[in-house]
Design an enzyme around this catalytic site. Sequence first.
Site, mmCIF file in Angstrom:
data_model
loop_
_atom_site.group_PDB
_atom_site.id
_atom_site.type_symbol
_atom_site.label_atom_id
_atom_site.label_comp_id
_atom_site.label_asym_id
_atom_site.label_seq_id
_atom_site.Cartn_x
_atom_site.Cartn_y
_atom_site.Cartn_z
ATOM 1 N N GLY A 72 -18.009 110.047 -20.287
ATOM 2 C CA GLY A 72 -19.498 111.096 -21.888
ATOM 3 C C GLY A 72 -17.823 112.287 -22.030
ATOM 4 O O GLY A 72 -18.718 113.320 -22.256
ATOM 5 N N LYS B 242 -20.734 92.780 -19.569
ATOM 6 C CA LYS B 242 -19.816 94.309 -19.372
ATOM 7 C C LYS B 242 -21.083 95.020 -18.542
ATOM 8 O O LYS B 242 -22.626 94.813 -17.888
ATOM 9 C CB LYS B 242 -19.935 94.760 -19.850
ATOM 10 N N ASN C 263 -15.953 105.292 -26.182
ATOM 11 C CA ASN C 263 -17.151 105.238 -27.442
ATOM 12 C C ASN C 263 -17.279 106.944 -27.586
ATOM 13 O O ASN C 263 -17.120 107.462 -28.674
ATOM 14 C CB ASN C 263 -18.296 104.819 -26.445
ATOM 15 N N THR C 264 -17.805 107.792 -26.184
ATOM 16 C CA THR C 264 -18.433 109.239 -26.930
ATOM 17 C C THR C 264 -16.769 109.799 -27.546
ATOM 18 O O THR C 264 -16.913 110.735 -28.122
ATOM 19 C CB THR C 264 -18.548 110.125 -25.759
ATOM 20 N N ALA D 235 -14.238 104.539 -19.791
ATOM 21 C CA ALA D 235 -14.300 105.881 -19.550
ATOM 22 C C ALA D 235 -13.887 106.958 -18.736
ATOM 23 O O ALA D 235 -12.977 106.752 -18.562
ATOM 24 C CB ALA D 235 -15.778 105.619 -18.347
#
Length: 256
Positions: A158, A97, A206-207, A184
């Site tokens: 994030g 990635k 993720n976040t 993202a």
Amino acid sequence: MDTLVIAGRSFRSRLMVGTGKFSSNQAMCAAMESSGCEIVTVALRRVDVNNPQDSMLQHIDPDRYLLLPNTSGARDAEEAVRLARLARAAGCEPWIKLEVTPDPYYLLPDPVETLKAAEILVKDGFTVLPYMPADPVLAKRLEEVGTATVMPLGAPIGTNRGLRTRDHLAIILEQAQVPVVVDAGLGAPSHAAEAMEMGADAVLVNTALADTPNPAAMAAAFAKGVEAGREAYCAGLGAQRVRASASSPLTGFLRD
């Protein structure tokens, strides 16, 4: 079966999961399990890929998950290429990635350095999944140099702000000949569903998982959002209209 195919490899899940920010490896593993993901991305700067006893790597079963190293923290193409080659030399599969983010405040990907690194890595035999601005022109250029996907951002990393780049994402989705992974900024299962409804092939989060009191439960919710969005896209969404359109006939039994 409706599978995601990247570089000739099939995956049942269209939800990819990042491994940063979790309060513990146990929380990370619980989120991975609940998400049903098959691709897990790990920052090369945070792990020692030469050490199989690294505390994080010990918790990621390579027979169950494709470990996708990422070049997070790379400031230019040279640094990103070096990180990718180090991962391959350590025995990782040649999947990467690609992330080039020289701006420490917004972490926006550098389009020039990303394209430069992608071209080098593709020629070097890597399967490249590039994180990129939601720029339709750059998406085509990356596709032309041979990347396996394009990974446009929904919002800055994030931020959990959702699809702030929706209009440009729509153009990328219309034109892309490789899978489009929205990466993202997705902060809620509804954001993931929206991306999938638009026609995205997958999303990466993720976040949104790591920031919650219960990452496993949130991961399960995201999995449902991705599945619902994909099913809606495949079914075909109804057309949007400016004027109201009655769902039942208004003649024959109603009188003025």
